[in-house]
Design a protein around this motif. Structure first.
Motif, PDB file in Angstrom:
ATOM      1  N   PRO A  88       0.810  -1.217   0.000  1.00 37.82           N
ATOM      2  CA  PRO A  88       0.000   0.000   0.000  1.00 37.82           C
ATOM      3  C   PRO A  88       0.843   1.267   0.000  1.00 37.82           C
ATOM      4  CG  PRO A  88      -0.843  -1.571   1.603  1.00 37.82           C
ATOM      5  CD  PRO A  88       0.477  -2.107   1.122  1.00 37.82           C
ATOM      6  N   GLY A  89       2.111   1.146   0.364  1.00 34.36           N
ATOM      7  CA  GLY A  89       2.974   2.319   0.395  1.00 34.36           C
ATOM      8  C   GLY A  89       3.714   2.551  -0.911  1.00 34.36           C
ATOM      9  N   ALA A  90       3.463   1.730  -1.912  1.00 36.16           N
ATOM     10  CA  ALA A  90       4.167   1.858  -3.185  1.00 36.16           C
ATOM     11  C   ALA A  90       3.947   3.244  -3.792  1.00 36.16           C
ATOM     12  CB  ALA A  90       3.686   0.782  -4.163  1.00 36.16           C
ATOM     13  N   LEU A  91       4.998   3.808  -4.379  1.00 37.59           N
ATOM     14  CA  LEU A  91       4.924   5.169  -4.914  1.00 37.59           C
ATOM     15  C   LEU A  91       4.552   5.216  -6.393  1.00 37.59           C
ATOM     16  CD1 LEU A  91       8.023   6.742  -3.136  1.00 37.59           C
ATOM     17  CD2 LEU A  91       5.610   6.892  -2.502  1.00 37.59           C
ATOM     18  N   LEU A  92       4.462   4.072  -7.040  1.00 38.06           N
ATOM     19  CA  LEU A  92       4.062   3.982  -8.446  1.00 38.06           C
ATOM     20  C   LEU A  92       4.947   4.833  -9.358  1.00 38.06           C
ATOM     21  CD1 LEU A  92       0.133   4.047  -8.274  1.00 38.06           C
ATOM     22  CD2 LEU A  92       1.673   2.086  -8.263  1.00 38.06           C
ATOM     23  N   SER A  93       6.245   4.596  -9.279  1.00 39.83           N
ATOM     24  CA  SER A  93       7.139   5.308 -10.195  1.00 39.83           C
ATOM     25  C   SER A  93       6.889   4.807 -11.609  1.00 39.83           C
ATOM     26  CB  SER A  93       8.600   5.070  -9.805  1.00 39.83           C
ATOM     27  OG  SER A  93       9.008   3.759 -10.144  1.00 39.83           O
ATOM     28  N   VAL A  94       7.076   5.696 -12.569  1.00 46.16           N
ATOM     29  CA  VAL A  94       6.820   5.366 -13.973  1.00 46.16           C
ATOM     30  C   VAL A  94       7.644   4.158 -14.410  1.00 46.16           C
ATOM     31  CG1 VAL A  94       7.102   6.186 -16.346  1.00 46.16           C
ATOM     32  CG2 VAL A  94       6.120   7.696 -14.599  1.00 46.16           C
ATOM     33  N   SER A 128       8.190   0.984  16.676  1.00 47.44           N
ATOM     34  CA  SER A 128       9.089   0.071  15.979  1.00 47.44           C
ATOM     35  C   SER A 128       9.037   0.377  14.484  1.00 47.44           C
ATOM     36  CB  SER A 128       8.662  -1.377  16.225  1.00 47.44           C
ATOM     37  OG  SER A 128       7.412  -1.628  15.604  1.00 47.44           O
ATOM     38  N   GLU A 129      10.010  -0.133  13.753  1.00 47.95           N
ATOM     39  CA  GLU A 129      10.028   0.091  12.304  1.00 47.95           C
ATOM     40  C   GLU A 129       8.777  -0.475  11.646  1.00 47.95           C
ATOM     41  OE1 GLU A 129      11.961   1.841  10.173  1.00 47.95           O
ATOM     42  OE2 GLU A 129      12.727   2.656  12.050  1.00 47.95           O
ATOM     43  N   ASP A 130       8.347  -1.667  12.102  1.00 50.64           N
ATOM     44  CA  ASP A 130       7.140  -2.278  11.536  1.00 50.64           C
ATOM     45  C   ASP A 130       5.907  -1.426  11.819  1.00 50.64           C
ATOM     46  OD1 ASP A 130       8.587  -4.371  10.532  1.00 50.64           O
ATOM     47  OD2 ASP A 130       8.069  -5.780  12.126  1.00 50.64           O
ATOM     48  N   ALA A 131       5.803  -0.939  13.067  1.00 50.81           N
ATOM     49  CA  ALA A 131       4.651  -0.109  13.432  1.00 50.81           C
ATOM     50  C   ALA A 131       4.655   1.190  12.626  1.00 50.81           C
ATOM     51  CB  ALA A 131       4.671   0.196  14.927  1.00 50.81           C
ATOM     52  N   ARG A 132       5.831   1.763  12.489  1.00 47.46           N
ATOM     53  CA  ARG A 132       5.944   3.017  11.730  1.00 47.46           C
ATOM     54  C   ARG A 132       5.560   2.800  10.268  1.00 47.46           C
ATOM     55  NH1 ARG A 132       9.553   6.217   8.871  1.00 47.46           N
ATOM     56  NH2 ARG A 132       9.525   8.428   9.466  1.00 47.46           N
ATOM     57  N   ALA A 133       6.053   1.720   9.692  1.00 48.06           N
ATOM     58  CA  ALA A 133       5.744   1.422   8.290  1.00 48.06           C
ATOM     59  C   ALA A 133       4.243   1.179   8.102  1.00 48.06           C
ATOM     60  CB  ALA A 133       6.534   0.212   7.820  1.00 48.06           C
ATOM     61  N   ALA A 134       3.631   0.470   9.047  1.00 49.53           N
ATOM     62  CA  ALA A 134       2.200   0.182   8.959  1.00 49.53           C
ATOM     63  C   ALA A 134       1.389   1.473   9.046  1.00 49.53           C
ATOM     64  CB  ALA A 134       1.793  -0.782  10.066  1.00 49.53           C
ATOM     65  N   TYR A 135       1.782   2.346   9.973  1.00 50.90           N
ATOM     66  CA  TYR A 135       1.066   3.614  10.138  1.00 50.90           C
ATOM     67  C   TYR A 135       1.166   4.465   8.872  1.00 50.90           C
ATOM     68  CZ  TYR A 135      -0.224   8.254  11.699  1.00 50.90           C
ATOM     69  OH  TYR A 135      -0.815   9.481  11.792  1.00 50.90           O
ATOM     70  N   LEU A 136       2.371   4.575   8.325  1.00 48.70           N
ATOM     71  CA  LEU A 136       2.571   5.398   7.132  1.00 48.70           C
ATOM     72  C   LEU A 136       1.817   4.834   5.934  1.00 48.70           C
ATOM     73  CD1 LEU A 136       6.369   6.281   7.478  1.00 48.70           C
ATOM     74  CD2 LEU A 136       4.388   7.754   7.930  1.00 48.70           C
ATOM     75  N   ALA A 137       1.729   3.507   5.841  1.00 49.58           N
ATOM     76  CA  ALA A 137       0.978   2.883   4.743  1.00 49.58           C
ATOM     77  C   ALA A 137      -0.502   3.220   4.860  1.00 49.58           C
ATOM     78  CB  ALA A 137       1.183   1.369   4.763  1.00 49.58           C
ATOM     79  N   ILE A 138      -1.030   3.166   6.087  1.00 48.08           N
ATOM     80  CA  ILE A 138      -2.441   3.508   6.301  1.00 48.08           C
ATOM     81  C   ILE A 138      -2.679   4.980   5.959  1.00 48.08           C
ATOM     82  CG2 ILE A 138      -4.220   3.807   8.079  1.00 48.08           C
ATOM     83  CD1 ILE A 138      -2.981   1.328   9.470  1.00 48.08           C
ATOM     84  N   ALA A 139      -1.779   5.837   6.405  1.00 48.16           N
ATOM     85  CA  ALA A 139      -1.923   7.272   6.138  1.00 48.16           C
ATOM     86  C   ALA A 139      -1.884   7.556   4.637  1.00 48.16           C
ATOM     87  CB  ALA A 139      -0.817   8.047   6.845  1.00 48.16           C
ATOM     88  N   ARG A 140      -0.976   6.882   3.924  1.00 47.64           N
ATOM     89  CA  ARG A 140      -0.908   7.087   2.470  1.00 47.64           C
ATOM     90  C   ARG A 140      -2.185   6.601   1.792  1.00 47.64           C
ATOM     91  NH1 ARG A 140       4.823   6.206   3.044  1.00 47.64           N
ATOM     92  NH2 ARG A 140       4.510   3.948   3.034  1.00 47.64           N
ATOM     93  N   GLU A 141      -2.715   5.483   2.267  1.00 45.87           N
ATOM     94  CA  GLU A 141      -3.947   4.951   1.673  1.00 45.87           C
ATOM     95  C   GLU A 141      -5.111   5.913   1.889  1.00 45.87           C
ATOM     96  OE1 GLU A 141      -6.610   2.700  -0.370  1.00 45.87           O
ATOM     97  OE2 GLU A 141      -4.423   2.573  -0.339  1.00 45.87           O
ATOM     98  N   GLU A 142      -5.217   6.483   3.090  1.00 46.15           N
ATOM     99  CA  GLU A 142      -6.279   7.453   3.349  1.00 46.15           C
ATOM    100  C   GLU A 142      -6.107   8.674   2.450  1.00 46.15           C
ATOM    101  OE1 GLU A 142      -6.015   8.220   7.527  1.00 46.15           O
ATOM    102  OE2 GLU A 142      -7.390   6.577   8.045  1.00 46.15           O
TER     103      GLU A 142
END
Length: 204
Positions: free
Chosen positions: A27-33, A120-134
């Motif tokens: 979900p955090g993928a940036l979709l680079s060309v 933790s790194e996992d928690a941070r990554a999960a939070y940022l993925a959710i935020a990006r999805e929103e």
């Protein structure tokens, strides 16, 4: 000519499917060309032909994903004015927090997980993925309103951040004591925020 048109449609669909799969896997993928073109098996030139900018690619992918998973999304209810549609959509993001005790429990968990100590790194990554999805979902709603002529085409990332900041404040209010109806004041705030984004000046 027909064969060439079919080829163009085919390569466009390949790009959309590849990008959707990338988001499903991360979900955090940036979709680079370059990454999307490689995944789709098409040239970057072909991708750029269909989607001249990264934003156009992202909007098309999100429209495909949300159209599939949320066919009854309120943003498509064209019997309502644009401001009502966007407010109804924003309410969807607030709904899971609940009100009162449910909201307090939800915010207590957020506080313990992300604020009391370094996550933790996992928690941070999960939070940022959710935020990006929103953020992507709100940007998708704004893109639909652009297509409907209710909003000029712009960099909607700023507007999405603003609306999500408003939602963050409202979600905290749901957990706090209040002198008046939370839902009444929340509705007024949502309409004020939406009117700012849409450039409208109506009253609730």
């Amino acid at each position: 000519m027909v064969a060439r048109d079919e080829e163009r449609i085919s390569s466009r669909e390949k790009v959309l499917v590849a990008a959707a799969m990338m988001l499903a896997e991360d979900p955090g993928a940036l979709l680079s060309v370059r990454a999307v073109a490689a995944r789709a098996g098409v040239s970057t030139g072909s991708l750029r032909f269909h989607f001249p900018t990264q934003r156009e690619l992202q909007e098309a992918v999100l429209a495909k994903i949300y159209g599939h998973f949320f066919p009854d999304d309120p943003i498509h209810d064209r019997s309502l004015p644009a401001r009502d549609r966007l407010v109804n959509c924003l309410r969807q993001l607030l709904a899971p927090i609940g009100v009162g005790q449910q909201a307090r429990e939800a915010w207590s968990q957020v506080y313990q997980t992300y604020i009391t100590a370094d996550p933790s790194e996992d928690a941070r990554a999960a939070y940022l993925a959710i935020a990006r999805e929103e953020g992507r979902r709100v940007e998708h709603w704004l893109a639909v309103l652009v297509d409907d002529g209710a909003l000029p085409r712009d960099d909607h990332a700023r507007h999405a951040r603003f609306l999500l900041t408003v939602l963050g404040g409202l979600s905290i209010e749901r957990a706090l004591p209040a002198e008046e109806s939370i839902l009444k004041s929340e509705t007024e705030t949502l309409y004020m925020a939406v009117d700012y984004v849409l450039g409208t000046a109506q009253t609730v």
